[in-house]
Design a protein around this motif. Structure first.
Motif, PDB file in Angstrom:
ATOM      1  N   GLN A  57       0.831  -1.201   0.000  1.00  0.00           N
ATOM      2  CA  GLN A  57       0.000   0.000   0.000  1.00  0.00           C
ATOM      3  C   GLN A  57       0.867   1.254   0.000  1.00  0.00           C
ATOM      4  O   GLN A  57       0.570   2.227  -0.710  1.00  0.00           O
ATOM      5  N   ILE A  58       1.946   1.230   0.783  1.00  0.00           N
ATOM      6  CA  ILE A  58       2.857   2.382   0.826  1.00  0.00           C
ATOM      7  C   ILE A  58       3.511   2.598  -0.533  1.00  0.00           C
ATOM      8  O   ILE A  58       3.630   3.733  -1.011  1.00  0.00           O
ATOM      9  N   ASP A  59       3.951   1.510  -1.161  1.00  0.00           N
ATOM     10  CA  ASP A  59       4.558   1.627  -2.490  1.00  0.00           C
ATOM     11  C   ASP A  59       3.566   2.228  -3.490  1.00  0.00           C
ATOM     12  O   ASP A  59       3.938   3.087  -4.307  1.00  0.00           O
ATOM     13  N   ASP A  60       2.307   1.785  -3.411  1.00  0.00           N
ATOM     14  CA  ASP A  60       1.286   2.323  -4.320  1.00  0.00           C
ATOM     15  C   ASP A  60       1.064   3.811  -4.053  1.00  0.00           C
ATOM     16  O   ASP A  60       0.937   4.614  -4.996  1.00  0.00           O
ATOM     17  N   LEU A  61       1.009   4.179  -2.771  1.00  0.00           N
ATOM     18  CA  LEU A  61       0.798   5.590  -2.427  1.00  0.00           C
ATOM     19  C   LEU A  61       1.995   6.439  -2.844  1.00  0.00           C
ATOM     20  O   LEU A  61       1.821   7.572  -3.322  1.00  0.00           O
ATOM     21  N   GLU A 122      -1.568  12.474   3.272  1.00  0.00           N
ATOM     22  CA  GLU A 122      -2.145  12.172   4.585  1.00  0.00           C
ATOM     23  C   GLU A 122      -2.428  10.682   4.716  1.00  0.00           C
ATOM     24  O   GLU A 122      -2.205  10.085   5.781  1.00  0.00           O
ATOM     25  N   GLN A 123      -2.921  10.091   3.640  1.00  0.00           N
ATOM     26  CA  GLN A 123      -3.174   8.649   3.640  1.00  0.00           C
ATOM     27  C   GLN A 123      -1.871   7.879   3.792  1.00  0.00           C
ATOM     28  O   GLN A 123      -1.801   6.865   4.492  1.00  0.00           O
ATOM     29  N   ARG A 124      -0.845   8.409   3.158  1.00  0.00           N
ATOM     30  CA  ARG A 124       0.476   7.762   3.241  1.00  0.00           C
ATOM     31  C   ARG A 124       1.005   7.821   4.671  1.00  0.00           C
ATOM     32  O   ARG A 124       1.589   6.849   5.176  1.00  0.00           O
ATOM     33  N   GLU A 125       0.791   8.940   5.349  1.00  0.00           N
ATOM     34  CA  GLU A 125       1.235   9.081   6.730  1.00  0.00           C
ATOM     35  C   GLU A 125       0.503   8.098   7.633  1.00  0.00           C
ATOM     36  O   GLU A 125       1.115   7.451   8.498  1.00  0.00           O
ATOM     37  N   ALA A 126      -0.822   7.980   7.422  1.00  0.00           N
ATOM     38  CA  ALA A 126      -1.596   7.030   8.224  1.00  0.00           C
ATOM     39  C   ALA A 126      -1.152   5.599   7.942  1.00  0.00           C
ATOM     40  O   ALA A 126      -1.055   4.765   8.860  1.00  0.00           O
ATOM     41  N   THR A 127      -0.859   5.313   6.679  1.00  0.00           N
ATOM     42  CA  THR A 127      -0.417   3.964   6.317  1.00  0.00           C
ATOM     43  C   THR A 127       0.962   3.680   6.891  1.00  0.00           C
ATOM     44  O   THR A 127       1.263   2.534   7.266  1.00  0.00           O
ATOM     45  N   ALA A 128       1.817   4.704   6.970  1.00  0.00           N
ATOM     46  CA  ALA A 128       3.137   4.531   7.589  1.00  0.00           C
ATOM     47  C   ALA A 128       2.991   4.162   9.058  1.00  0.00           C
ATOM     48  O   ALA A 128       3.739   3.321   9.585  1.00  0.00           O
ATOM     49  N   ASP A 129       2.020   4.788   9.741  1.00  0.00           N
ATOM     50  CA  ASP A 129       1.759   4.425  11.143  1.00  0.00           C
ATOM     51  C   ASP A 129       1.288   2.970  11.233  1.00  0.00           C
ATOM     52  O   ASP A 129       1.686   2.230  12.133  1.00  0.00           O
ATOM     53  N   ALA A 130       0.416   2.583  10.286  1.00  0.00           N
ATOM     54  CA  ALA A 130      -0.066   1.201  10.265  1.00  0.00           C
ATOM     55  C   ALA A 130       1.088   0.237   9.999  1.00  0.00           C
ATOM     56  O   ALA A 130       1.141  -0.863  10.564  1.00  0.00           O
ATOM     57  N   HIS A 131       2.031   0.677   9.158  1.00  0.00           N
ATOM     58  CA  HIS A 131       3.192  -0.177   8.856  1.00  0.00           C
ATOM     59  C   HIS A 131       4.065  -0.349  10.088  1.00  0.00           C
ATOM     60  O   HIS A 131       4.568  -1.445  10.364  1.00  0.00           O
ATOM     61  N   ALA A 132       4.250   0.743  10.843  1.00  0.00           N
ATOM     62  CA  ALA A 132       5.038   0.653  12.076  1.00  0.00           C
ATOM     63  C   ALA A 132       4.358  -0.289  13.072  1.00  0.00           C
ATOM     64  O   ALA A 132       5.018  -1.091  13.748  1.00  0.00           O
ATOM     65  N   HIS A 133       3.037  -0.188  13.152  1.00  0.00           N
ATOM     66  CA  HIS A 133       2.279  -1.073  14.056  1.00  0.00           C
ATOM     67  C   HIS A 133       2.390  -2.525  13.605  1.00  0.00           C
ATOM     68  O   HIS A 133       2.591  -3.428  14.431  1.00  0.00           O
ATOM     69  N   ALA A 134       2.278  -2.748  12.290  1.00  0.00           N
ATOM     70  CA  ALA A 134       2.403  -4.114  11.757  1.00  0.00           C
ATOM     71  C   ALA A 134       3.800  -4.660  12.008  1.00  0.00           C
ATOM     72  O   ALA A 134       3.978  -5.844  12.327  1.00  0.00           O
ATOM     73  N   GLY A 135       4.806  -3.789  11.874  1.00  0.00           N
ATOM     74  CA  GLY A 135       6.176  -4.223  12.138  1.00  0.00           C
ATOM     75  C   GLY A 135       6.382  -4.602  13.594  1.00  0.00           C
ATOM     76  O   GLY A 135       7.063  -5.592  13.902  1.00  0.00           O
ATOM     77  N   ALA A 136       5.771  -3.819  14.493  1.00  0.00           N
ATOM     78  CA  ALA A 136       5.875  -4.132  15.920  1.00  0.00           C
ATOM     79  C   ALA A 136       5.186  -5.462  16.228  1.00  0.00           C
ATOM     80  O   ALA A 136       5.696  -6.278  17.015  1.00  0.00           O
ATOM     81  N   ASN A 137       4.038  -5.675  15.604  1.00  0.00           N
ATOM     82  CA  ASN A 137       3.330  -6.946  15.807  1.00  0.00           C
ATOM     83  C   ASN A 137       4.153  -8.120  15.284  1.00  0.00           C
ATOM     84  O   ASN A 137       4.188  -9.198  15.903  1.00  0.00           O
ATOM     85  N   LEU A 138       4.798  -7.919  14.138  1.00  0.00           N
ATOM     86  CA  LEU A 138       5.635  -8.977  13.570  1.00  0.00           C
ATOM     87  C   LEU A 138       6.828  -9.259  14.478  1.00  0.00           C
ATOM     88  O   LEU A 138       7.174 -10.424  14.718  1.00  0.00           O
ATOM     89  N   ASP A 139       7.463  -8.208  14.995  1.00  0.00           N
ATOM     90  CA  ASP A 139       8.605  -8.397  15.907  1.00  0.00           C
ATOM     91  C   ASP A 139       8.178  -9.190  17.143  1.00  0.00           C
ATOM     92  O   ASP A 139       8.907 -10.081  17.604  1.00  0.00           O
ATOM     93  N   LYS A 140       7.005  -8.851  17.684  1.00  0.00           N
ATOM     94  CA  LYS A 140       6.517  -9.558  18.865  1.00  0.00           C
ATOM     95  C   LYS A 140       6.218 -11.022  18.540  1.00  0.00           C
ATOM     96  O   LYS A 140       6.544 -11.922  19.318  1.00  0.00           O
ATOM     97  N   ALA A 141       5.585 -11.254  17.379  1.00  0.00           N
ATOM     98  CA  ALA A 141       5.268 -12.633  16.984  1.00  0.00           C
ATOM     99  C   ALA A 141       6.542 -13.452  16.815  1.00  0.00           C
ATOM    100  O   ALA A 141       6.606 -14.618  17.215  1.00  0.00           O
ATOM    101  N   GLU A 142       7.563 -12.853  16.240  1.00  0.00           N
ATOM    102  CA  GLU A 142       8.831 -13.568  16.053  1.00  0.00           C
ATOM    103  C   GLU A 142       9.513 -13.836  17.384  1.00  0.00           C
ATOM    104  O   GLU A 142      10.086 -14.912  17.598  1.00  0.00           O
ATOM    105  N   ALA A 143       9.459 -12.852  18.294  1.00  0.00           N
ATOM    106  CA  ALA A 143      10.047 -13.051  19.623  1.00  0.00           C
ATOM    107  C   ALA A 143       9.302 -14.143  20.388  1.00  0.00           C
ATOM    108  O   ALA A 143       9.921 -14.997  21.037  1.00  0.00           O
ATOM    109  N   ASP A 144       7.971 -14.116  20.297  1.00  0.00           N
ATOM    110  CA  ASP A 144       7.170 -15.153  20.955  1.00  0.00           C
ATOM    111  C   ASP A 144       7.487 -16.529  20.381  1.00  0.00           C
ATOM    112  O   ASP A 144       7.537 -17.524  21.116  1.00  0.00           O
ATOM    113  N   LEU A 145       7.680 -16.585  19.068  1.00  0.00           N
ATOM    114  CA  LEU A 145       7.983 -17.864  18.419  1.00  0.00           C
ATOM    115  C   LEU A 145       9.338 -18.386  18.877  1.00  0.00           C
ATOM    116  O   LEU A 145       9.487 -19.587  19.156  1.00  0.00           O
TER     117      LEU A 145
END
Length: 245
Positions: A57-61, A122-145
Motif C-alpha cells: 500500500q505504501i509503495d502504491d501511495l 495524509e493517507q500515506r502518513e496514516a499507512t506509515a503508522d499502520a506499517h510501524a504497528h504491523a512491524g511491531a506486531n511482527l517483531d513480537k510474533a517472532e520473539a514469541d515464536l
C-alpha cells in the motif's frame, strides 16, 4: 511355554517400562509446546502478510504521490510560461484573452491536484503508522515464536532423557528373560500395545475384562510355571497372590 513364576513376574516391570516409553512417544506427538510453536508460526505468517500488505500500500501511495507531484509541477511550468507571455507584451488581444482563460483553468487544475496530493500524503502518513504497528506486531510474533521454540526444544530434550533412561532400563530387564518368552511378549506388545499384565481380582490388567469362572478355574489348575494368556486380548497374564485364584 514355561517360565519360572519369578521370571514371569518381572514381565510386569518390563511392561511398566514399555508403558512409559509409549507415554513418552505419545507426549512427543501431542506436545503442547509444539502445538504452541505451530500456532505462533501461523501468527507470524499472518503478521508478516499484514506487514507486506501495508508495504505494498505504501509503495502504491508513493507512486501516486510521485505521479501527482509530476502533474502539479507540469501545471506550474505551464502557468509560468503563460504568465511570462502575458507580461512580455508580445501577444495580441485575442491571444491575451486565451492565455488568461488558460491560466484560470490551470490554476483550478493545480488546486485540484494539490488537494489530491495532500489527501494521498495524509493517507500515506496514516499507512506509515499502520506499517510501524504491523512491524511491531511482527517483531513480537517472532520473539514469541523464538521463546516457544526454546520451550519446545527443552521439553523434547527432557523427553529424550526420559526415553534414554527407559531404554537403558529395558535393556537391563530384557536380559533376565528366556528368548522365547521375550519374543512372545514383544510380538504381543507390537500387535496389541500391551505384552503382559497382572491378573488381579480375576480381571486382566491389559484389557480390563473380568474372566469368567470357567477361565479362572482353568488358570487355577495350570501349573505356576506355565505361561497363560488372556482369552480376550492374548496378553500374557502374570499370576500373583492378588490374582484371586
Amino acid at each position: 511355554m514355561n517360565a519360572e513364576p519369578s521370571i514371569q513376574a518381572k514381565l510386569l516391570d518390563l511392561a511398566a517400562v514399555d508403558a512409559e516409553l509409549t507415554r513418552i512417544e505419545h507426549r512427543r506427538k501431542v506436545l503442547p509446546e509444539q502445538q504452541e510453536v505451530a500456532r505462533l508460526e501461523g501468527e507470524r505468517t499472518a503478521r508478516k502478510d499484514e506487514a507486506v500488505k501495508v508495504e505494498i500500500q505504501i509503495d502504491d501511495l508513493d507512486r501516486d504521490i510521485r505521479k501527482l507531484e509530476g502533474e502539479v509541477e507540469a501545471v506550474r511550468k505551464r502557468e509560468e510560461r503563460d504568465r511570462g507571455m502575458l507580461t512580455s507584451g508580445s501577444v495580441g488581444a485575442k491571444q491575451l484573452s486565451e492565455l488568461q482563460h488558460e491560466l484560470g483553468s490551470l490554476e483550478r487544475r493545480r488546486k485540484v491536484l494539490e488537494d489530491d496530493l495532500l489527501g494521498v500524503m495524509e493517507q500515506r502518513e496514516a499507512t506509515a503508522d499502520a506499517h510501524a504497528h504491523a512491524g511491531a506486531n511482527l517483531d513480537k510474533a517472532e520473539a514469541d515464536l523464538v521463546d516457544a521454540e526454546r520451550r519446545r526444544d527443552e521439553a523434547l530434550a527432557d523427553l529424550a532423557v526420559a526415553q534414554q533412561r527407559c531404554e537403558s532400563d529395558r535393556a537391563a530387564l530384557s536380559g533376565a528373560f528366556p528368548a522365547d518368552l521375550l519374543a512372545a511378549y514383544d510380538k504381543q506388545r507390537t500387535q496389541y500395545g500391551v505384552g503382559a499384565a497382572l491378573l488381579q481380582a480375576r480381571r486382566c490388567g491389559a484389557c480390563r475384562i473380568e474372566l469368567d469362572r470357567g477361565e479362572i478355574s482353568r488358570i487355577t489348575q495350570t501349573a505356576p510355571d506355565v505361561v497363560v494368556r488372556c482369552p480376550e486380548c492374548s496378553a500374557i497374564l502374570v499370576r500373583t497372590k492378588h490374582s484371586g485364584l
